[in-house]
Design a protein around this motif. Structure first.
Motif, PDB file in Angstrom:
ATOM      1  N   ASN A   1       0.800  -1.230   0.000  1.00 44.69           N
ATOM      2  CA  ASN A   1       0.000   0.000   0.000  1.00 44.69           C
ATOM      3  C   ASN A   1       0.832   1.279   0.000  1.00 44.69           C
ATOM      4  O   ASN A   1       0.364   2.324   0.454  1.00 44.69           O
TER       5      ASN A   1
ATOM      6  N   GLU B   1       3.023 -10.811  -0.537  1.00 42.86           N
ATOM      7  CA  GLU B   1       2.403  -9.499  -0.369  1.00 42.86           C
ATOM      8  C   GLU B   1       3.417  -8.372  -0.186  1.00 42.86           C
ATOM      9  O   GLU B   1       3.094  -7.319   0.362  1.00 42.86           O
TER      10      GLU B   1
ATOM     11  N   TYR C   1       2.043  -5.597  -2.211  1.00 45.18           N
ATOM     12  CA  TYR C   1       0.582  -5.687  -2.252  1.00 45.18           C
ATOM     13  C   TYR C   1      -0.042  -4.298  -2.418  1.00 45.18           C
ATOM     14  O   TYR C   1       0.238  -3.369  -1.677  1.00 45.18           O
ATOM     15  N   GLN C   2      -0.879  -4.151  -3.452  1.00 47.92           N
ATOM     16  CA  GLN C   2      -1.619  -2.910  -3.714  1.00 47.92           C
ATOM     17  C   GLN C   2      -0.713  -1.680  -3.816  1.00 47.92           C
ATOM     18  O   GLN C   2      -1.080  -0.604  -3.343  1.00 47.92           O
TER      19      GLN C   2
ATOM     20  N   LYS D   1      -0.344   0.663  -6.041  1.00 48.36           N
ATOM     21  CA  LYS D   1      -1.182   0.988  -7.183  1.00 48.36           C
ATOM     22  C   LYS D   1      -0.572   2.003  -8.139  1.00 48.36           C
ATOM     23  O   LYS D   1      -1.177   2.316  -9.170  1.00 48.36           O
TER      24      LYS D   1
ATOM     25  N   GLU E   1      -2.873  -6.907  -7.054  1.00 49.26           N
ATOM     26  CA  GLU E   1      -3.638  -5.679  -7.287  1.00 49.26           C
ATOM     27  C   GLU E   1      -2.746  -4.429  -7.380  1.00 49.26           C
ATOM     28  O   GLU E   1      -3.044  -3.390  -6.812  1.00 49.26           O
ATOM     29  N   CYS E   2      -1.650  -4.584  -8.097  1.00 46.55           N
ATOM     30  CA  CYS E   2      -0.851  -3.408  -8.482  1.00 46.55           C
ATOM     31  C   CYS E   2      -1.486  -2.900  -9.776  1.00 46.55           C
ATOM     32  O   CYS E   2      -1.097  -3.306 -10.880  1.00 46.55           O
ATOM     33  N   THR E   3      -2.473  -2.047  -9.657  1.00 44.29           N
ATOM     34  CA  THR E   3      -3.393  -1.766 -10.752  1.00 44.29           C
ATOM     35  C   THR E   3      -2.800  -0.917 -11.872  1.00 44.29           C
ATOM     36  O   THR E   3      -3.451  -0.719 -12.902  1.00 44.29           O
TER      37      THR E   3
ATOM     38  N   SER F   1      -3.172  -7.827 -11.406  1.00 41.64           N
ATOM     39  CA  SER F   1      -2.325  -6.763 -11.934  1.00 41.64           C
ATOM     40  C   SER F   1      -2.439  -6.797 -13.461  1.00 41.64           C
ATOM     41  O   SER F   1      -2.191  -7.836 -14.071  1.00 41.64           O
TER      42      SER F   1
END
Length: 266
Positions: free
Chosen positions: A28, A46, A49-50, A52, A73-75, A109
């Motif tokens: 994050n 993780e 993790y995220q 982004k 979820e590394c967008t 991702s």
């Protein structure tokens, strides 16, 4: 690390002999760019993790293990480059009750470019070898692209000279339109390109050994190009068709290029 106050994001690089990035170390975080050192061996579960804002990542050849959900979820993550490495890269997968399936490091991702130049093997949380059993368990799976009618993210997959095996379901549900299989690849596993329904062109380059197409005799298993809508197949090498089960081969489902999605279609 450096902080860019203009955009409020971090750029991270490492000095010294870093060997392990611990679980959730950068989870994050507002990371835009990160340079991993050649001394790195392990990226734990993780770790990113995220993240982004992370747009690309290069995995050094020194890395031998990536934990499950490491880049979950590394967008904004569009490019991953696996540099040449002599040892197998262990890809961690873990069961999630949410999806009732295993998920790998890059789940969710939206990768557009994947450059692979080393061997990969699946490992569970206990470090034991495992075999993927459905399309959700593809190493680069994006869950939203799981059914006919979904809009796939267009993906370029480049296979380097160190790759010999493409394991079961590894590339399932990716939005590839074309693919080149180099001569150094000697084994392609079951259902490898399942739900890659935009893949319409494939070229097999010459190789010194035959290419073995794996099939394990289970009801859920099909040939590697099952559910692909291939229009052009350029074959320039020998193929061996391996059946590991006692039941024989079913011509409708388990042909090398078979797809039951063509039933009733023009």
């Amino acid at each position: 690390h450096e902080y860019d106050s203009n955009i409020g994001k971090y750029y991270i690089s490492f000095k010294g002999d870093l060997e392990t990035i611990r679980g959730k170390a950068f989870a994050n975080k507002d990371i835009t760019s990160i340079t991993l050192p050649q001394s790195l061996h392990t990226i734990e579960e993780e770790a990113f993790y995220q993240c982004k804002d992370l747009t690309s990542i290069t995995i050094p050849g020194s890395v031998t293990k990536i934990g499950y959900s490491a880049f979950y979820e590394c967008t904004s993550l569009h490019t991953v480059n696996f540099e040449e490495g002599d040892a197998n890269l262990e890809i961690g997968c873990a069961y999630t009750s949410t999806w009732e399936s295993l998920i790998g490091p890059f789940y969710y991702s939206p990768l557009e470019t994947i450059i692979l130049n080393r061997e990969m093997v699946y490992k569970d949380k206990d470090g034991d070898a495992l075999t993927a059993t459905n399309a959700y368990e593809g190493i680069f799976c994006i869950e939203k692209s799981c059914a006919w009618g979904d809009s796939l993210i267009e993906t370029s997959f480049i296979i380097g000279e160190k790759v010999k095996t493409i394991p079961n379901y590894m590339l399932a549900k990716l939005g590839m339109k074309s693919l080149v299989i180099p001569g150094n690849v000697t084994r392609i596993g079951n259902n490898n390109f399942e739900l890659c329904y935009e893949l319409n062109s494939i070229k097999f380059l010459p190789g010194s050994e035959p290419l073995t197409i794996g099939y394990i005799d289970k009801a859920i298993d099909k040939g590697p190009f099952y559910d692909c809508q291939l229009e052009l197949i350029d074959l320039n090498r020998e193929l061996n068709y391996l059946n590991d089960g006692p039941g024989g081969l079913n011509a409708w489902d388990e042909g090398v290029f078979a797809s039951d999605t063509n039933w009733g279609a023009s």
